[in-house]
Design a protein around this motif. Structure first.
Motif, short mmCIF file in Angstrom:
data_model
loop_
_atom_site.label_atom_id
_atom_site.label_comp_id
_atom_site.label_asym_id
_atom_site.label_seq_id
_atom_site.Cartn_x
_atom_site.Cartn_y
_atom_site.Cartn_z
N LEU A 261 12.62 -1.07 -6.09
CA LEU A 261 12.64 -0.75 -7.51
C LEU A 261 11.40 0.07 -7.81
N LEU A 262 11.57 1.37 -7.99
CA LEU A 262 10.43 2.22 -8.32
C LEU A 262 9.98 1.94 -9.75
N ASP A 263 8.76 2.31 -10.07
CA ASP A 263 8.18 1.88 -11.35
C ASP A 263 8.89 2.48 -12.56
N ASP A 264 9.72 3.52 -12.35
CA ASP A 264 10.44 4.10 -13.49
C ASP A 264 11.91 3.67 -13.51
N MET A 265 12.26 2.62 -12.73
CA MET A 265 13.68 2.24 -12.65
C MET A 265 14.17 1.65 -13.97
N ASP A 266 15.50 1.68 -14.13
CA ASP A 266 16.16 1.04 -15.26
C ASP A 266 16.43 -0.40 -14.83
N LEU A 267 15.59 -1.32 -15.26
CA LEU A 267 15.67 -2.70 -14.81
C LEU A 267 16.98 -3.36 -15.21
N ARG A 291 16.20 -8.58 -0.25
CA ARG A 291 14.75 -8.41 -0.48
C ARG A 291 14.59 -7.44 -1.64
N ILE A 292 14.05 -7.92 -2.74
CA ILE A 292 13.84 -7.08 -3.92
C ILE A 292 12.37 -6.69 -3.97
N LEU A 293 12.09 -5.42 -3.81
CA LEU A 293 10.70 -4.93 -3.80
C LEU A 293 10.36 -4.37 -5.17
N ALA A 294 9.44 -5.04 -5.84
CA ALA A 294 9.10 -4.69 -7.23
C ALA A 294 7.66 -4.22 -7.32
N PRO A 295 7.39 -3.21 -8.17
CA PRO A 295 6.02 -2.72 -8.33
C PRO A 295 5.15 -3.78 -8.98
N ALA A 296 3.90 -3.89 -8.52
CA ALA A 296 2.98 -4.91 -9.06
C ALA A 296 2.82 -4.77 -10.57
N SER A 297 2.89 -3.53 -11.06
CA SER A 297 2.68 -3.29 -12.49
C SER A 297 3.81 -3.86 -13.34
N ARG A 298 4.97 -4.10 -12.77
CA ARG A 298 6.11 -4.63 -13.52
C ARG A 298 6.67 -5.90 -12.88
N TYR A 299 5.88 -6.52 -12.01
CA TYR A 299 6.40 -7.62 -11.20
C TYR A 299 6.91 -8.79 -12.05
N SER A 394 6.27 -8.21 -4.08
CA SER A 394 5.46 -7.24 -4.82
C SER A 394 4.93 -6.16 -3.88
N TYR A 395 4.86 -4.91 -4.39
CA TYR A 395 4.24 -3.84 -3.62
C TYR A 395 3.22 -3.10 -4.49
N LYS A 396 2.25 -2.46 -3.82
CA LYS A 396 1.16 -1.80 -4.52
C LYS A 396 1.53 -0.39 -4.99
N ASP A 397 2.05 0.40 -4.07
CA ASP A 397 2.42 1.78 -4.40
C ASP A 397 3.65 2.16 -3.58
N GLU A 398 4.10 3.39 -3.74
CA GLU A 398 5.34 3.81 -3.08
C GLU A 398 5.25 3.71 -1.57
N ALA A 399 4.15 4.11 -1.00
CA ALA A 399 3.99 4.03 0.45
C ALA A 399 4.06 2.59 0.93
N ASP A 400 3.48 1.69 0.14
CA ASP A 400 3.53 0.27 0.48
C ASP A 400 4.97 -0.26 0.42
N ALA A 401 5.72 0.20 -0.56
CA ALA A 401 7.12 -0.22 -0.69
C ALA A 401 7.93 0.21 0.52
N ILE A 402 7.73 1.44 0.95
CA ILE A 402 8.46 1.94 2.12
C ILE A 402 8.06 1.17 3.37
#
Length: 479
Positions: A261-267, A291-299, A394-402
């Motif tokens: 789930l990128l930080d601009d996704m439609d939740l 496995r649901i990978l969510a940005p820390a800013s919207r976790y 939770s992931y920190k940034d896009e590279a971390d999510a990948i």
């Protein structure tokens, strides 16, 4: 009233089984007996393989043109379509698949897949002439690989069978199929359709049974290729046996897919898609994004939304059209899922679910379950649970999510969610997986489906699947 089948469909006719053993079909929702069929034996496999080999040598199938194969496949699709309601009900009653889903996938998608390969077969070029750089000419022929031994699991018994049957028929092969003992009534209906379609005797036979019978089919000297869908553990054993026999094999195995789930996704869009993307067939789907990978800013927002959505999913009788989450396919499988939930409670935070629904006394039900604060190294994040259990990481940034998405022994499915679909596709290109959806997930009939790493070998669907059921012959024209 229970339906009891007394015969097996082998060699184009209904024959008496070689043994008196039987397989009972049990309702996943009521635990009642739905019916029974004969349990196949090695002698029945021998008979089916002999019939398949005879079909490839002495029947009309051996000399059929691509157009004639296509016509036979269309007749087969017509006969299946007539039985679509019964097929959907048989599957849902046995393994607990919600009826809306079995109508769409086990019935509708199956017919579409068969018709797709019927059309590919119609225009198939079996021979081409190639000029040689040496000045001569070569005829390159595509011929059927021969007799296919196919083994399918219980979670999607009809469509997973057709993913092997359809390209094998298009290629001109004959096939012996071993259904799982957990789902046997649907195969009787498909066999009846094959009979109605007047497929040449021996082109398809069904012999239901357990692991031992599957092992016998895999190693049978009359089998030329093996096609298997199931667990990675079983797939490795089959691969070893086929390697010893120098026998081609295709393996569609397990998965532990990630939804990024990128930080601009439609939740809200993702939550609405959870039943099809992450809990398809109550989580009993190899490509489910559990496995649901969510940005820390919207976790926290993601956890709350998913938990609220999952806890609201109607659960109950799979034949009820309102049901979203049905039962597990068997008592043993429910115990397996519950053992993972128990482990998860020691590794992460249980947000919702985690038990058996109090309102459902009968049936092998497990509550839709969500864990938060999950580390990707946790057992529940690394091992395939095959049930309605989600881990939010939770992931920190896009590279971390990948990195997290790729940190798995599996690589079958996956999704990326973003309001920018081009950006999501760029992320998908970096994921180590055979199939990935952007803002949704549904395998495409016209595209290859399969996994990397422990998720398997080879591809099903798309025109590429036919190649797995063919072998090449080069005829050098020297003068």
């Amino acid at each position: 009233m229970a339906v009891n089948q007394e015969t097996l469909f082998i060699g184009g006719e209904w024959v008496q089984p070689a043994s008196s053993n039987r397989i009972q079909a049990i309702s996943a929702a009521t635990e009642e007996v739905l019916g029974s069929v004969p349990e196949g034996s090695p002698a029945d496999i021998d008979r089916a393989v002999d019939a398949a080999r005879n079909a490839l040598k002495n029947s009309a199938w051996a000399t059929a043109t691509p157009e004639e194969r296509s016509a036979a496949m269309h007749r087969f699709a017509d006969a299946i379509e007539k039985r679509a309601p019964q097929i959907a009900e048989a599957v849902s009653s046995q393994n607990g698949m919600p009826i809306i889903m079995s109508e769409q996938l086990e019935a509708g998608y199956t017919v579409g897949l068969l018709r797709y390969y019927a059309e590919l077969a119609k225009g198939m070029e079996l021979e081409e002439t190639r000029p040689s750089p040496l000045g001569s000419t070569t005829l390159v022929r595509r011929e059927p690989v021969g007799v296919v031994g196919a083994i399918v699991p219980w979670n999607f018994p009809v469509i997973l069978s057709m993913m092997k049957i359809a390209p094998a028929l298009a290629a001109g092969c004959a096939i012996v199929l071993k259904p799982s003992p957990e789902t046997v009534l649907d195969s009787v209906l498909i066999a009846e359709a094959a009979e109605e379609a007047q497929l040449p005797p021996g082109v398809i036979s069904w012999v239901p049974g357990g692991r031992e019978l599957g092992a016998y089919l895999v190693s049978h000297p009359g089998v030329n290729k093996v096609a298997f869908t199931g667990s990675s553990t079983a797939g490795r054993i089959i691969a070893q046996e086929c390697a010893k026999l120098l026998r081609p094999v295709s393996l569609e195995l397990g998965g532990k897919s990630a939804a990024i789930l990128l930080d601009d996704m439609d939740l809200n869009a993702f939550v609405q898609a959870v039943p099809s993307v992450s809990m398809l067939n109550s989580g009993m789907a190899c490509f489910s994004c559990t496995r649901i990978l969510a940005p820390a800013s919207r976790y926290n927002e993601v956890v709350e939304a998913i938990a609220a959505g999952v806890s609201s999913f109607p659960q109950g009788n799979p034949l009820d059209r309102n049901t979203v989450v049905g039962p597990m396919a068997s008592s043993a499988h429910r115990q397996r899922v519950e053992s993972y939930i128990a482990k998860g409670k020691t590794e992460a935070k249980l947000v919702t679910g985690g038990g058996r629904p109090a309102s459902l006394e009968k049936g092998w039900f497990v509550e839709p379950t969500v864990f938060a604060d999950v580390d990707n190294s946790a057992v529940i994040a690394q091992e395939e649970i095959f049930g309605p259990v989600l881990s939010i990481i939770s992931y920190k940034d896009e590279a971390d999510a990948i990195r997290i998405a790729n940190d798995s022994i599996y690589g079958l499915g996956g999704t990326v969610w973003s309001t920018d679909s081009e950006h999501a596709a760029a992320v998908a290109r970096q994921m180590e997986s055979g199939t990935i959806g952007v803002n949704g997930y549904m395998p495409d009939l016209n595209a290859p489906f399969g996994g990397v790493k422990a998720s398997g070998l080879g591809r099903e669907m798309g025109p590429e699947a036919i190649f797995a059921y063919q072998q090449y012959k080069s005829i050098y024209l020297m003068g």
